[in-house]
Design an enzyme around this catalytic site. Structure first.
Site, mmCIF file in Angstrom:
data_model
loop_
_atom_site.group_PDB
_atom_site.id
_atom_site.type_symbol
_atom_site.label_atom_id
_atom_site.label_comp_id
_atom_site.label_asym_id
_atom_site.label_seq_id
_atom_site.Cartn_x
_atom_site.Cartn_y
_atom_site.Cartn_z
ATOM 1 N N ASP A 94 -3.246 7.541 -4.743
ATOM 2 C CA ASP A 94 -2.936 6.175 -5.146
ATOM 3 C C ASP A 94 -2.811 6.082 -6.661
ATOM 4 O O ASP A 94 -2.354 7.033 -7.308
ATOM 5 C CB ASP A 94 -4.020 5.228 -4.604
ATOM 6 N N HIS B 75 -4.868 -1.050 -7.619
ATOM 7 C CA HIS B 75 -4.595 -0.790 -6.200
ATOM 8 C C HIS B 75 -5.484 0.314 -5.631
ATOM 9 O O HIS B 75 -6.113 0.161 -4.578
ATOM 10 C CB HIS B 75 -3.115 -0.421 -6.050
ATOM 11 N N SER C 136 -1.293 -1.931 2.906
ATOM 12 C CA SER C 136 -2.107 -1.084 2.024
ATOM 13 C C SER C 136 -3.590 -1.274 2.296
ATOM 14 O O SER C 136 -4.385 -0.338 2.188
ATOM 15 C CB SER C 136 -1.852 -1.442 0.553
#
Length: 791
Positions: free
Chosen positions: A143, A202, A381
């Site tokens: 990520d 994220h 996600s």
């Protein structure tokens, strides 16, 4: 070397040019494209003006890489995978298209980054209360980096790496801690290097969902799904300062596909070196696909990880599509994850449909973000790390189960959620999975499916100067046998010349297959005979009769089979008009239920320019299945091809239509003939089930391409003294094991005549399938009398 043909329909996200984004819930427009060349056709357009493009080249094996690399400048190479990343111009693309061993050439796309309430929804609190926290496993988070010092994650990040390509042509610079394109060790995948850029939080958010621990923290979620698991943090994003790839807001972060491949290869190396990784989490995605994307450049790495016991868990994407998922979630061995709301509805933004494996909460999920705080985010996600964490929990609960069995456990214990098209996908329930016995599909009544092939592979001795008969019983086929009944025979004998072989029909008619002769030596005869048996009834007991006509030798019938050609065929030719569409119909009846997940559509078309011909199959319910797209390369001639179609969402019976469209003026053609086959293979060999032992009964399939369907039917007829002590599994050609029936304490002795439905989409159709029957306790025996696979 034959090239593999890519006939996938892709839906390309157009929001941010080449961008692959983190799977947040965002609106995206789509447009359909098709590919039929190892070189992705849009690459030719991108290099038409003399420019270059960055591509990932996948080859048959690593021995082909040197030749492929000569087509351009190598920008990234890999240690173990048959992949190389090149910068190439139009001439380089032409070289790659012509080189043997090149499987696919695709753009090195740029991808953008795509708990208090959600953990109890999936039963995670129950699993944790039972002591199942994922301890002993690690989860790789590929990520935007992970804030390792965050209180929710402190002490949990055990390994870091970074793959952040630098490329001036894209305005791409590194986000590795050392500023280089790669880095390993502490600080390599920290979140601080891009803290000022949107979406850099994220990876920390995803890691917290998978494995955060809020014990003793104020204002934190209680836990992630697997608070006892370790975290392997891998940065796969680069910083971009180009409006071409970022849109109006710069700088932005994007992930090259090649960076993801390098990270997956790193995960494999860590696993092989002893790091107990159970899952690699990819909460990102790019182009959308309505069929499996076997040519994706990441597929080889994902397949190798699967074989090593590591699941690649991938977000399905946020286009709101009911028929497609984003890449690489469309790779067959990836676990594709969609999102639900807290009340078990499919989230409006979530992709879903036949390619989706599982669902998990993805709406308003609170988790860690850099800086020590917490935030709420929505998207597939957020759903994906729920599944990665669940696999870590199940690995602790079931240390001896295979990865395939753990995935099956998640699916069969989940809560069914049905979408607007009637497709049902399980929302995971890790609490139920932890407390569950080995899952088993719900059985259906005894099978009455019409078989396309029936085999008997029991060995029968051929006595010297004697005759032996091996039986096959056909049922459910009305009327007489066909004019082209196929009889496949494998016979071994000391002197084949003295062997006479006949087929005896249910009405006693005898059809000669092989006469004696004075020339054939000893050995094995393997041959398929075509017999006009149209005067005999199809249903009943057929016998292969093998006679030894001279003294002095013996042998065996090794196996034999009857193949009934499809009755669903259109043999009358029809003209394909210039710049228009021909519709040809076939009516199917007597099959029942839904169509095959591996429906065989055989087409024979002649045309002056096959490249301008588009072929589609329309099911009785109106669904359209693409068979052949137009392209700029196919010359005139005859196309004779069998397409494998997952038509399991459509009813089998009714009128099927083949649409043959001439998409450009200037040429005509003919549809010579076409047919539909619903594959169903039966073994009528009898096998003894040993007391406290295991048997494996094989069925081998050839001539069918693609992966098995999500709705593979396993029919069996088994007798045992105590059925409760019998465990049944299906072993696929690639070694994956699918649970069919678990042991239990209630089933008495008797006969089990049932049909089970298995999601075998991670395995190829072609090859040898084995029904594995295990007697798990001493004190009883039985027989497997018959079993079948219906695709």
């Amino acid at each position: 070397m034959k090239r593999q043909i890519w006939a996938t329909v892709a839906t390309v996200m157009m929001t941010v040019g080449l961008g692959v984004i983190p799977a947040y819930a965002t609106e995206m427009s789509t447009t359909a494209v098709t590919e039929s060349d190892p070189v992705d056709p849009p690459l030719y357009d991108e290099t038409a003006d003399g420019g270059t493009v960055r591509v990932n080249v996948v080859t048959e094996d690593r021995g082909d890489l040197a030749g492929a690399a000569s087509a351009g400048e190598t920008v990234l190479s890999f240690t173990t995978l048959p992949v190389v990343t090149l910068e190439v111009d139009r001439g380089g693309l032409d070289e790659l298209a012509a080189q043997p061993g090149v499987v696919s050439v695709t753009e090195d796309e740029l991808v953008a980054p795509s708990l208090d309430e959600s953990v109890p929804v999936i039963g995670g609190d129950k699993a944790i209360a039972a002591g199942k926290t994922g301890k002993g496993s690690a989860i790789a988070i590929l990520d935007t980096g992970v804030a390792a010092n965050h209180p929710f994650l402190k002490g949990r990040v055990t390994t870091e790496a970074c793959f952040s390509p630098v490329d001036a042509n894209y305005g791409a610079t590194s986000l590795c801690g050392n500023g280089a394109a790669t880095q390993e060790g502490t600080g390599a995948a920290g979140a601080s290097t891009c803290a000022a850029i949107a979406e850099c939080d994220h990876g920390t958010h995803v890691a917290g969902i998978a494995a955060g621990d809020g014990t003793g923290l104020t204002g934190a979620p209680a836990t992630g799904v697997a608070p006892g698991a370790d975290i392997v943090a891998i940065q796969v994003f680069s910083k971009l300062d180009s409006t071409k790839y970022c849109g109006t807001t710069t700088p932005c972060i994007r992930s090259f596909t090649s960076a993801q491949i390098a990270a997956l290869e790193k995960v494999l190396a860590l696993k092989q070196a002893g790091t107990p990784i159970i899952a690699a989490n990819l909460s990102l995605g790019s182009a959308s696909y309505s069929t499996a994307c076997t040519k994706d450049a990441r597929a080889t790495a994902i397949d190798k990880l699967y074989a090593a016991g590591v699941a690649t868990v991938v977000a399905a994407g946020n286009n709101g599509s009911a028929t497609a998922v984003t890449a690489p979630a469309c790779v067959p061995n990836a676990v594709s994850v969609g999102a639900t709301t807290d009340d078990d509805q499919i989230a409006s933004f979530s992709n879903h449909g036949p390619l989706l494996d599982v669902l998990a909460p993805g709406n308003g999920i609170i988790s860690s973000v850099p800086g020590g705080g917490y935030d709420s985010k929505s998207g597939t996600s957020m759903a994906t790390p729920h599944v990665a964490g669940a696999l870590a929990v199940l690995r602790q609960a079931y240390p001896d189960k295979t990865l395939a069995e753990l995935e099956a456990l998640l699916k069969t214990t989940g809560t069914p959620v049905t979408d607007e098209a009637g497709v049902t996908v399980p929302r995971i329930d890790v609490g139920k999975a932890v407390g569950a016995a080995t899952p088993q599909p719900d059985p259906e009544p005894a099978d009455t499916t019409r078989r396309t092939k029936i085999l008997n592979d029991a060995s029968y001795a051929i006595p010297d100067l004697g005759t032996v008969r091996s039986p096959i019983t056909v049922s459910g086929v009305t009327g007489n046998a066909p004019r082209t009944l196929q009889v496949s025979v494998a016979v071994t004998h000391d002197w084949l010349g003295e062997v006479k072989i006949d087929l005896v029909a249910p009405d006693g008619q005898t059809y000669a297959l092989k006469a004696t002769n004075g020339t054939d030596p000893g050995g094995t005869l393997t041959k398929t005979y075509t017999v006009d048996a149209s005067v005999s009834p199809a249903s009943g007991t057929w016998k292969l009769q093998v006679a030894d006509k001279s003294s002095g030798g013996t042998g065996t019938i090794d196996d034999w089979a009857l193949t009934f050609p499809t009755p669903f065929a259109r043999t009358t030719s029809a003209a394909v008009p210039d710049a228009a569409t021909l519709t040809s119909e076939i009516t199917v009846d007597g099959v029942g239920g839904n169509a095959s997940g591996a429906l065989q559509a055989s087409v024979n078309v002649t045309h002056e320019w096959l490249g301008e011909v588009k072929i589609d199959l329309v099911a009785p319910d109106g669904r359209t299945y693409a068979l052949k797209a137009t392209n700029g390369t196919d010359p005139g001639g005859t196309l004779s091809k069998t397409y494998t179609v997952d038509a399991s969402a459509s009813p089998a019976d009714g009128t099927w239509k083949l649409l043959v469209a001439d998409k450009s003026a200037g040429g005509t053609g003919t549809l010579n003939h076409w047919s539909l086959t619903f594959p169903s293979i039966e073994s009528q060999s009898t096998y003894a089930v040993p007391d406290a032992g295991t048997l494996q009964a094989p069925i081998t399939l050839t001539g069918i391409s693609g992966n098995a369907p999500k709705t593979l039917k396993v029919s069996l007829d088994l007798t045992h003294d105590w059925l409760g002590e019998v465990k049944i599994d299906l072993v696929a050609p690639n070694g994956l094991v699918y649970a069919v029936k678990a042991t239990n304490a209630t089933d008495p002795g008797g006969t089990l005549d049932k049909v089970y439905t298995v999601d075998a989409s991670a395995s190829p159709i072609a090859g040898t399938w084995k029904l594995q029957v295990a007697d798990k306790s001493a004190g009883g025996t039985g027989t497997l009398d018959d079993w079948a696979l219906t695709f």
